[in-house]
Motif scaffolding. Sequence first.
Motif, PDB file in Angstrom:
ATOM      1  N   GLY A 175      49.333  37.605  47.498  1.00 32.06           N
ATOM      2  CA  GLY A 175      49.877  38.965  47.490  1.00 32.06           C
ATOM      3  C   GLY A 175      49.938  39.609  46.119  1.00 32.06           C
ATOM      4  O   GLY A 175      50.259  40.792  45.999  1.00 32.06           O
ATOM      5  N   ASP A 176      49.617  38.868  45.052  1.00 26.21           N
ATOM      6  CA  ASP A 176      49.685  39.402  43.686  1.00 26.21           C
ATOM      7  C   ASP A 176      48.328  39.999  43.308  1.00 26.21           C
ATOM      8  O   ASP A 176      47.521  39.383  42.611  1.00 26.21           O
ATOM      9  CB  ASP A 176      50.081  38.292  42.718  1.00 26.21           C
ATOM     10  CG  ASP A 176      50.239  38.781  41.282  1.00 26.21           C
ATOM     11  OD1 ASP A 176      50.080  39.994  41.032  1.00 26.21           O
ATOM     12  OD2 ASP A 176      50.515  37.933  40.405  1.00 26.21           O
ATOM     13  N   ALA A 177      48.077  41.230  43.764  1.00 32.04           N
ATOM     14  CA  ALA A 177      46.783  41.872  43.529  1.00 32.04           C
ATOM     15  C   ALA A 177      46.520  42.085  42.047  1.00 32.04           C
ATOM     16  O   ALA A 177      45.411  41.849  41.558  1.00 32.04           O
ATOM     17  CB  ALA A 177      46.725  43.211  44.266  1.00 32.04           C
ATOM     18  N   GLU A 178      47.534  42.497  41.309  1.00 33.42           N
ATOM     19  CA  GLU A 178      47.360  42.744  39.882  1.00 33.42           C
ATOM     20  C   GLU A 178      47.065  41.446  39.138  1.00 33.42           C
ATOM     21  O   GLU A 178      46.179  41.381  38.286  1.00 33.42           O
ATOM     22  CB  GLU A 178      48.622  43.406  39.319  1.00 33.42           C
ATOM     23  CG  GLU A 178      48.485  43.820  37.866  1.00 33.42           C
ATOM     24  CD  GLU A 178      49.720  44.535  37.373  1.00 33.42           C
ATOM     25  OE1 GLU A 178      50.133  44.227  36.237  1.00 33.42           O
ATOM     26  OE2 GLU A 178      50.255  45.372  38.120  1.00 33.42           O
ATOM     27  N   GLY A 179      47.809  40.394  39.475  1.00 33.80           N
ATOM     28  CA  GLY A 179      47.577  39.099  38.846  1.00 33.80           C
ATOM     29  C   GLY A 179      46.193  38.562  39.159  1.00 33.80           C
ATOM     30  O   GLY A 179      45.536  37.968  38.300  1.00 33.80           O
ATOM     31  N   TYR A 180      45.747  38.767  40.393  1.00 32.57           N
ATOM     32  CA  TYR A 180      44.414  38.307  40.789  1.00 32.57           C
ATOM     33  C   TYR A 180      43.350  38.993  39.953  1.00 32.57           C
ATOM     34  O   TYR A 180      42.462  38.349  39.408  1.00 32.57           O
ATOM     35  CB  TYR A 180      44.194  38.570  42.270  1.00 32.57           C
ATOM     36  CG  TYR A 180      42.795  38.249  42.743  1.00 32.57           C
ATOM     37  CD1 TYR A 180      42.353  36.936  42.797  1.00 32.57           C
ATOM     38  CD2 TYR A 180      41.920  39.263  43.124  1.00 32.57           C
ATOM     39  CE1 TYR A 180      41.071  36.627  43.227  1.00 32.57           C
ATOM     40  CE2 TYR A 180      40.647  38.965  43.554  1.00 32.57           C
ATOM     41  CZ  TYR A 180      40.220  37.654  43.601  1.00 32.57           C
ATOM     42  OH  TYR A 180      38.960  37.351  44.017  1.00 32.57           O
TER      43      TYR A 180
END
Length: 200
Positions: A175-180
Amino acid sequence: METQRQKIIQRIHELQDALKDEIEERRAEFRYRVEQRRVVFEEDMRRSHREARESLRSFLSRARPMVILTAPVIYSLIIPFALLDLFVSIYQAICFPVYGIAKVRRGDYIAIDRQHLAYLNGLQKLNCTYCGYCNGLVEYVREVASRTEQYWCPIKHSRRLADTHARYDRFTDFGDAEGYRSTWMKLRDEMANDQPPKQG
């Protein structure tokens, strides 16, 4: 700043190293050394091992008949295991250079050494060789798969898993799109000179 998770992972690695040190100390207790991947016991230890060996007849006489009848089922798995070994080795030989992923060395995972134990009879040595190959193969395949996963999809799953490979902790949270987006290429770039993560 180091996160709590990183501290826990570091502690796990420290404990794994301590366990390896303990195993090394046990080598001295059981009086053996490893020379060029070959196990060498001191002569008095080998003699006591030979004296402790159970004969094949005695070993089989204690086995339940149903256990003996399942032996062909266990050993028939050598076919899919050998095919898995072949296909995974071909896969990484072809694809890893294209992806820029360092290849996994089979010898780092598959250990066949229990045949050096003189207290095992021939059947026990065969069984131990089979188990050493199959379990080592599973670890080898797991490492090839984990490198592939880190390259293509380094994202944790939404639910807790019973066990994860050593690379999993570096993956981005579900769910961590930015981290991905910020870490995917970094994790991919690490693959060229990657070494196997610390294992238990």
